[in-house]
Structure formats: C-alpha cells, structure tokens
Enzyme design. Structure first.
Site, PDB file in Angstrom:
ATOM      1  N   ILE A  24     -18.071  34.195 -12.100  1.00  0.00           N
ATOM      2  CA  ILE A  24     -16.991  34.169 -11.105  1.00  0.00           C
ATOM      3  C   ILE A  24     -16.085  32.952 -11.279  1.00  0.00           C
ATOM      4  O   ILE A  24     -15.241  32.682 -10.438  1.00  0.00           O
ATOM      5  CB  ILE A  24     -17.543  34.222  -9.674  1.00  0.00           C
ATOM      6  N   GLY A  25     -16.266  32.208 -12.383  1.00  0.00           N
ATOM      7  CA  GLY A  25     -15.315  31.145 -12.694  1.00  0.00           C
ATOM      8  C   GLY A  25     -15.766  29.729 -12.437  1.00  0.00           C
ATOM      9  O   GLY A  25     -14.942  28.812 -12.449  1.00  0.00           O
ATOM     10  N   GLY A  26     -17.062  29.506 -12.219  1.00  0.00           N
ATOM     11  CA  GLY A  26     -17.542  28.150 -11.951  1.00  0.00           C
ATOM     12  C   GLY A  26     -17.231  27.167 -13.061  1.00  0.00           C
ATOM     13  O   GLY A  26     -16.846  26.023 -12.803  1.00  0.00           O
ATOM     14  N   GLU A  45     -17.199  38.007 -20.287  1.00  0.00           N
ATOM     15  CA  GLU A  45     -18.159  38.345 -19.225  1.00  0.00           C
ATOM     16  C   GLU A  45     -18.335  39.859 -19.204  1.00  0.00           C
ATOM     17  O   GLU A  45     -17.353  40.597 -19.170  1.00  0.00           O
ATOM     18  CB  GLU A  45     -17.661  37.848 -17.868  1.00  0.00           C
ATOM     19  N   ILE A  67     -20.910  40.592 -26.141  1.00  0.00           N
ATOM     20  CA  ILE A  67     -20.778  39.401 -26.985  1.00  0.00           C
ATOM     21  C   ILE A  67     -21.473  39.598 -28.323  1.00  0.00           C
ATOM     22  O   ILE A  67     -21.032  39.063 -29.351  1.00  0.00           O
ATOM     23  CB  ILE A  67     -21.333  38.164 -26.247  1.00  0.00           C
ATOM     24  N   GLN A  68     -22.530  40.400 -28.337  1.00  0.00           N
ATOM     25  CA  GLN A  68     -23.266  40.621 -29.578  1.00  0.00           C
ATOM     26  C   GLN A  68     -22.447  41.366 -30.624  1.00  0.00           C
ATOM     27  O   GLN A  68     -22.789  41.354 -31.806  1.00  0.00           O
ATOM     28  CB  GLN A  68     -24.564  41.387 -29.294  1.00  0.00           C
ATOM     29  N   SER A  86     -22.643  29.483 -20.449  1.00  0.00           N
ATOM     30  CA  SER A  86     -23.656  29.506 -19.392  1.00  0.00           C
ATOM     31  C   SER A  86     -24.445  30.803 -19.537  1.00  0.00           C
ATOM     32  O   SER A  86     -24.290  31.737 -18.751  1.00  0.00           O
ATOM     33  CB  SER A  86     -22.978  29.420 -18.020  1.00  0.00           C
ATOM     34  N   CYS A  89     -30.081  33.104 -17.548  1.00  0.00           N
ATOM     35  CA  CYS A  89     -31.201  32.179 -17.364  1.00  0.00           C
ATOM     36  C   CYS A  89     -32.544  32.883 -17.217  1.00  0.00           C
ATOM     37  O   CYS A  89     -33.597  32.248 -17.321  1.00  0.00           O
ATOM     38  CB  CYS A  89     -30.952  31.299 -16.136  1.00  0.00           C
ATOM     39  N   SER A 367     -24.122  31.269 -10.259  1.00  0.00           N
ATOM     40  CA  SER A 367     -23.055  30.363 -10.656  1.00  0.00           C
ATOM     41  C   SER A 367     -23.574  28.946 -10.857  1.00  0.00           C
ATOM     42  O   SER A 367     -24.777  28.709 -10.935  1.00  0.00           O
ATOM     43  CB  SER A 367     -21.932  30.395  -9.621  1.00  0.00           C
TER      44      SER A 367
END
Length: 383
Positions: A24-26, A45, A67-68, A86, A89, A367
């Site tokens: 969301i742009g963090g 994204e 992205i892959q 980022s 996780c 985020s």
C-alpha cells in the site's frame, strides 16, 4: 561509478528507484519522508487490492505481473540506481512453517537475487525489509553470499519504532547494501548486524547482534516515546469518565465484519464484544491513552483478538490491567487510521471506499514503519 555518483550529486539528479512488493506504499512514503531527491520509476505488486490503494494515493498503478517472470533485460530498461524490497515474510515468521527458501512465497525474492549478476547495470544500492528471523534463514545466507560476490558491502539492523519515539513494538530486520566503491557514512558498521540506530546519527556506540537492549534499556526507550493518545483519531476517555461511545450499545454487535464487512460509521462498532472479552480476556493486550507501548498489529487484527495487536481501554480504571473488570473498561479496536498512525503514514494517506475493513487491517499488518525506514533510507543514500 564514483565519478558518476559525484556527477549526480553535483547535477542534483534524482535517484532512480525500483520498488518491489510495494503493497500500500509504505516504502514510497518512507522514501518521501527521507527527503531524498528520487523518482520511483516502477513499483511491483501482485495483489490487486493493494494496487488499488497504491494507485489511489500515488496516481500510479504498480506492475502487477509475477516477479518471477521478470528477466535481467526487463530490469535493465529501468536504469535504476536503487532497488527497495519488502518480500513476503511468511516463510520466516515464528508462527509459520519456517520453510525459508523452500516456501513458494520466497521464490520471487530468490529470483531477484539470481537476476542481479545478469543485469548490465546492477543497482548501486539495495534495501531489504523483513521480519525478525529472516537473518537466520537460508534465504538470508543466499542473499549475503550473492551480494558479497557482487562487491556489495552490507550493514544490517534489527530496529523497532520504539527506538524512534513511536509507542509501537514492531521489531523488523533491515539490510542496507552499497556496491563498491560507494561507502557508507559509518564504515565501522560494515558487515555487522546491529540492534541500535546509532550509526544513522553518526554515533558509534552500537549494539551488536547478541547484545540486545536489556529491560532497563527498554524502559529508557519508553521514556522518550509519545503516549498512545497522540495517535488516536477517536476521543480517548480516562478516569472513569463517560465515554463518547453510544451507551445504548453493549458491544455485543459483531465487530469482525460479518455484516457485510463494511467500514464502521460510528464509534461503537469498534467496541470489543462482551462475549470475546469473557472468552479471551486473559489473552488480550490492553493499553490506555497514556501508555507508552503498543503491541504489533498483524494482518489478522480485528478478525482475532489473541496475539494480533493491542486493544484500547476507553474507560481508564483506578487500577490498570486485568485486575479490574475488563468489561467495564469498554475495550475497543484501534481504527485503521490509528493503525496507520502507528505506522507513521502521513495524514493524507487513505483507503479507497471499496476496500473492506478486514482488507484495511490486513494490508496495514503487512506494511512497514515509515518512522524506522525513512532514516534508514536517508542513511543508505547518504554518501
């Protein structure tokens, strides 16, 4: 490269930046807050709803492909000086399966690492954010190995908003990498993992890995944190004063969005149902307007109450904590705007109206803290 760097500084050209896993742009807000003269040439994204939020605030929709599927040639065309990442996780969290590089959600980040040596112009700088635990993973080992082979120098940190005056306990791992001959301002920290932000401010009394602050150190940190009430959008009430919450409601209404999951238009809809307090009261983390520490909000906040983030007591008892009757403290969830405040997002950040309440909490939980990342980026770009 050093001559190109000097020329860029003299001509005051903006740094060209790629933003991976933009959410969301963090990260972009952190870049803006850092004061660095920069231009985000593209963001990546895969989540459609997150891209709706990003587009709503930045008037640009991130690239939504996998992205892959990117190639080195794809990345070369952006001619970017810095890559900010980022990655997911979940492969590294304590609650997860901890498959690390074996988790499919780690594959895209590993792919990016594979592409770096095949680009005609590798980025001069990289910035990676992830959860605590990433630093002991095989993905981390792969990342450091790749960066070292490609002549990058790294400085790693585990930092929390508490160290920047924000009453929010959210420790995260950060890797800053610069390609030789670009130097870090504090070279004493090269190839180290630190638990202190001191190098960001030109101080050398660093706390290295394994020497994390003791409890007395944490107590000292909390002295300099602002109280929780500074981050609220809804009025706080203390000392047993009547709440501005409508007393005709007993809080038994479902706060978990099962009535269309719409965003509440009144304060009482954020109240924690009495049934949840009776069942999970002992597992709840309760904070007060004058508290100096708030637990990390996860993507499951508002869906579950156990281990997902703090709850606010809107009536402060004479004796704080669970010794007092929790039902009388009129517990409520923090609103999405308040969670964004704890993440130090700017006042003009907002969600499009079609984003549901659960989605808002989930995106904020995924985020990052602008208060932490902005000074790290400032330090990374400072030569």
């Amino acid at each position: 490269m050093a001559e190109q760097e000097l020329q860029r500084i003299n001509e005051k050209k903006p740094w060209q930046v790629l933003e991976f896993y933009s959410g969301i742009g963090g990260m972009r807000y952190s870049l803006m807050a850092s004061g660095i003269v920069s231009e985000v040439v593209e963001a990546f994204e895969i989540n459609d709803s997150a891209n709706d939020v990003y587009q709503h605030n930045f008037k640009h929709r991130p690239y939504q492909g996998n992205i892959q599927s990117l190639t080195a040639a794809d990345l070369d065309k952006y001619n970017a000086d810095a890559w900010l990442l980022s990655p997911p996780c979940q492969p590294y969290t304590r609650q997860g399966l901890q498959k690390h590089s074996g988790d499919a959600r780690a594959f895209s980040f590993l792919r990016i690492l594979e592409l770096i040596p095949h680009t005609t112009k590798p980025p001069q700088m990289l910035f990676v954010e992830n959860v605590v635990g990433f630093e002991t993973s095989d993905t981390h080992m792969e990342m450091i190995g790749t960066l070292t082979k490609l002549d990058y120098v790294t400085q790693e940190f585990i930092l929390s908003p508490l160290q920047f005056g924000v009453p929010y306990s959210r420790p995260r791992y950060f890797c800053l990498a610069k390609r030789k001959p670009l130097p870090f301002k504090s070279q004493h920290s090269n190839n180290k993992l630190l638990w202190s932000p001191d190098p960001l401010y030109g101080r050398d009394d660093q706390v290295e890995f394994g020497k994390c602050q003791a409890e007395e150190g944490l107590d000292k940190l909390l002295e300099f944190c602002k109280p929780v009430e500074k981050f609220l959008e809804l009025a706080a009430h203390v000392d047993g004063e009547p709440s501005s919450v409508d007393d005709s409601e007993n809080g038994s209404k479902d706060c978990c969005g099962q009535e269309g999951d719409s965003v509440p238009d009144s304060v009482h809809q954020y109240l924690v149902p009495v049934s949840l307090i009776e069942r999970w009261g002992n597992a709840m983390d309760i904070v007060y307007p004058d508290s100096k520490r708030c637990c990390c909000f996860t993507k499951s906040y508002y869906r579950y109450v156990k281990g997902t983030g703090s709850l606010l007591a809107t009536v402060q008892p004479k004796i704080k904590g669970k010794e007092s009757c929790l039902k009388e403290q009129r517990l409520r969830y923090f609103t999405p705007r308040e969670v964004a405040n704890f993440h130090s997002f700017p006042e003009d950040f907002e969600f499009p109206k079609h984003i549901s309440l659960r989605q808002r909490y989930a995106m904020l939980g995924n985020s990052l803290s602008v208060a932490v990342v902005a000074p790290l980026l400032r330090y990374l770009f400072d030569s």
